[in-house]
Design a protein around this motif. Sequence first.
Motif, PDB file in Angstrom:
ATOM      1  N   ALA A  22      17.406  72.949 -90.413  1.00 45.43           N
ATOM      2  CA  ALA A  22      17.117  71.534 -90.164  1.00 45.43           C
ATOM      3  C   ALA A  22      18.401  70.777 -89.882  1.00 45.43           C
ATOM      4  CB  ALA A  22      16.398  70.927 -91.360  1.00 45.43           C
ATOM      5  N   MET A  23      18.377  69.973 -88.837  1.00 51.07           N
ATOM      6  CA  MET A  23      19.534  69.171 -88.431  1.00 51.07           C
ATOM      7  C   MET A  23      19.104  67.707 -88.366  1.00 51.07           C
ATOM      8  SD  MET A  23      21.752  71.638 -87.844  1.00 51.07           S
ATOM      9  CE  MET A  23      23.053  70.968 -86.834  1.00 51.07           C
ATOM     10  N   ILE A  24      20.021  66.799 -88.694  1.00 52.97           N
ATOM     11  CA  ILE A  24      19.732  65.366 -88.614  1.00 52.97           C
ATOM     12  C   ILE A  24      20.898  64.632 -87.965  1.00 52.97           C
ATOM     13  CG2 ILE A  24      18.131  65.274 -90.559  1.00 52.97           C
ATOM     14  CD1 ILE A  24      20.451  64.178 -92.297  1.00 52.97           C
ATOM     15  N   CYS A  25      20.588  63.465 -87.407  1.00 49.09           N
ATOM     16  CA  CYS A  25      21.621  62.566 -86.899  1.00 49.09           C
ATOM     17  C   CYS A  25      21.831  61.461 -87.933  1.00 49.09           C
ATOM     18  CB  CYS A  25      21.217  61.985 -85.544  1.00 49.09           C
ATOM     19  SG  CYS A  25      19.941  60.713 -85.646  1.00 49.09           S
ATOM     20  N   THR A  26      22.641  60.512 -87.621  1.00 47.75           N
ATOM     21  CA  THR A  26      22.947  59.434 -88.565  1.00 47.75           C
ATOM     22  C   THR A  26      21.734  58.562 -88.894  1.00 47.75           C
ATOM     23  OG1 THR A  26      24.518  57.687 -89.082  1.00 47.75           O
ATOM     24  CG2 THR A  26      23.725  57.776 -86.826  1.00 47.75           C
ATOM     25  N   PHE A  27      20.708  58.577 -88.028  1.00 43.65           N
ATOM     26  CA  PHE A  27      19.490  57.812 -88.281  1.00 43.65           C
ATOM     27  C   PHE A  27      18.376  58.684 -88.847  1.00 43.65           C
ATOM     28  CE2 PHE A  27      21.731  55.214 -85.174  1.00 43.65           C
ATOM     29  CZ  PHE A  27      21.688  53.989 -85.809  1.00 43.65           C
ATOM     30  N   GLU A  28      18.708  59.900 -89.237  1.00 43.70           N
ATOM     31  CA  GLU A  28      17.779  60.867 -89.824  1.00 43.70           C
ATOM     32  C   GLU A  28      16.742  61.412 -88.858  1.00 43.70           C
ATOM     33  OE1 GLU A  28      16.319  60.738 -93.929  1.00 43.70           O
ATOM     34  OE2 GLU A  28      17.258  58.755 -94.015  1.00 43.70           O
ATOM     35  N   CYS A  29      16.994  61.310 -87.560  1.00 45.23           N
ATOM     36  CA  CYS A  29      16.129  62.005 -86.624  1.00 45.23           C
ATOM     37  C   CYS A  29      16.248  63.482 -86.988  1.00 45.23           C
ATOM     38  CB  CYS A  29      16.585  61.779 -85.186  1.00 45.23           C
ATOM     39  SG  CYS A  29      16.612  60.039 -84.706  1.00 45.23           S
ATOM     40  N   ALA A  30      15.135  64.182 -87.096  1.00 48.70           N
ATOM     41  CA  ALA A  30      15.153  65.568 -87.555  1.00 48.70           C
ATOM     42  C   ALA A  30      14.747  66.524 -86.444  1.00 48.70           C
ATOM     43  CB  ALA A  30      14.204  65.732 -88.741  1.00 48.70           C
ATOM     44  N   PHE A  31      15.565  67.550 -86.261  1.00 46.87           N
ATOM     45  CA  PHE A  31      15.311  68.573 -85.253  1.00 46.87           C
ATOM     46  C   PHE A  31      15.694  69.931 -85.820  1.00 46.87           C
ATOM     47  CE2 PHE A  31      15.995  64.686 -82.889  1.00 46.87           C
ATOM     48  CZ  PHE A  31      15.020  64.733 -81.902  1.00 46.87           C
ATOM     49  N   CYS A  32      15.096  70.988 -85.272  1.00 51.05           N
ATOM     50  CA  CYS A  32      15.500  72.337 -85.675  1.00 51.05           C
ATOM     51  C   CYS A  32      16.785  72.687 -84.932  1.00 51.05           C
ATOM     52  CB  CYS A  32      14.386  73.343 -85.385  1.00 51.05           C
ATOM     53  SG  CYS A  32      14.053  73.649 -83.649  1.00 51.05           S
ATOM     54  N   ARG A  33      17.532  73.615 -85.491  1.00 51.90           N
ATOM     55  CA  ARG A  33      18.815  74.007 -84.899  1.00 51.90           C
ATOM     56  C   ARG A  33      18.638  74.525 -83.472  1.00 51.90           C
ATOM     57  NH1 ARG A  33      21.052  76.913 -88.755  1.00 51.90           N
ATOM     58  NH2 ARG A  33      22.411  75.242 -89.413  1.00 51.90           N
ATOM     59  N   GLU A  34      17.563  75.264 -83.218  1.00 49.98           N
ATOM     60  CA  GLU A  34      17.358  75.803 -81.876  1.00 49.98           C
ATOM     61  C   GLU A  34      17.235  74.685 -80.844  1.00 49.98           C
ATOM     62  OE1 GLU A  34      14.395  78.706 -79.324  1.00 49.98           O
ATOM     63  OE2 GLU A  34      14.296  78.742 -81.494  1.00 49.98           O
TER      64      GLU A  34
END
Length: 91
Positions: A22-34
């Motif tokens: 799991a990856m996030i940006c500063t606004f907590e948008c969540a995406f998978c690493r792929e």
Amino acid sequence: MLEIRPTCENCNKALPFDAEDAMICTFECAFCRECVETVLKQVCPNCGGNFEKRPIRPEHLLEKYPVSEVVVYRPVDIINHQKLLNKTTNS
């Protein structure tokens, strides 16, 4: 406190509280690493920021601090994202 969103915004892959990818940006948008590495090229389609590995909430704290159940599923518009990538690499 982080929301710990349950899925990737782009592909809707499950990202449970202990997901290692799991990856996030500063606004907590969540995406998978792929998706972050292959589709998004390390640039958030929502804010233009970068990504970091999402921390794992300790399991013993889940009852007191539950993770989000709200699914945010917004597949990335590849054409608009490419324009954003062009702007970030040309600035």
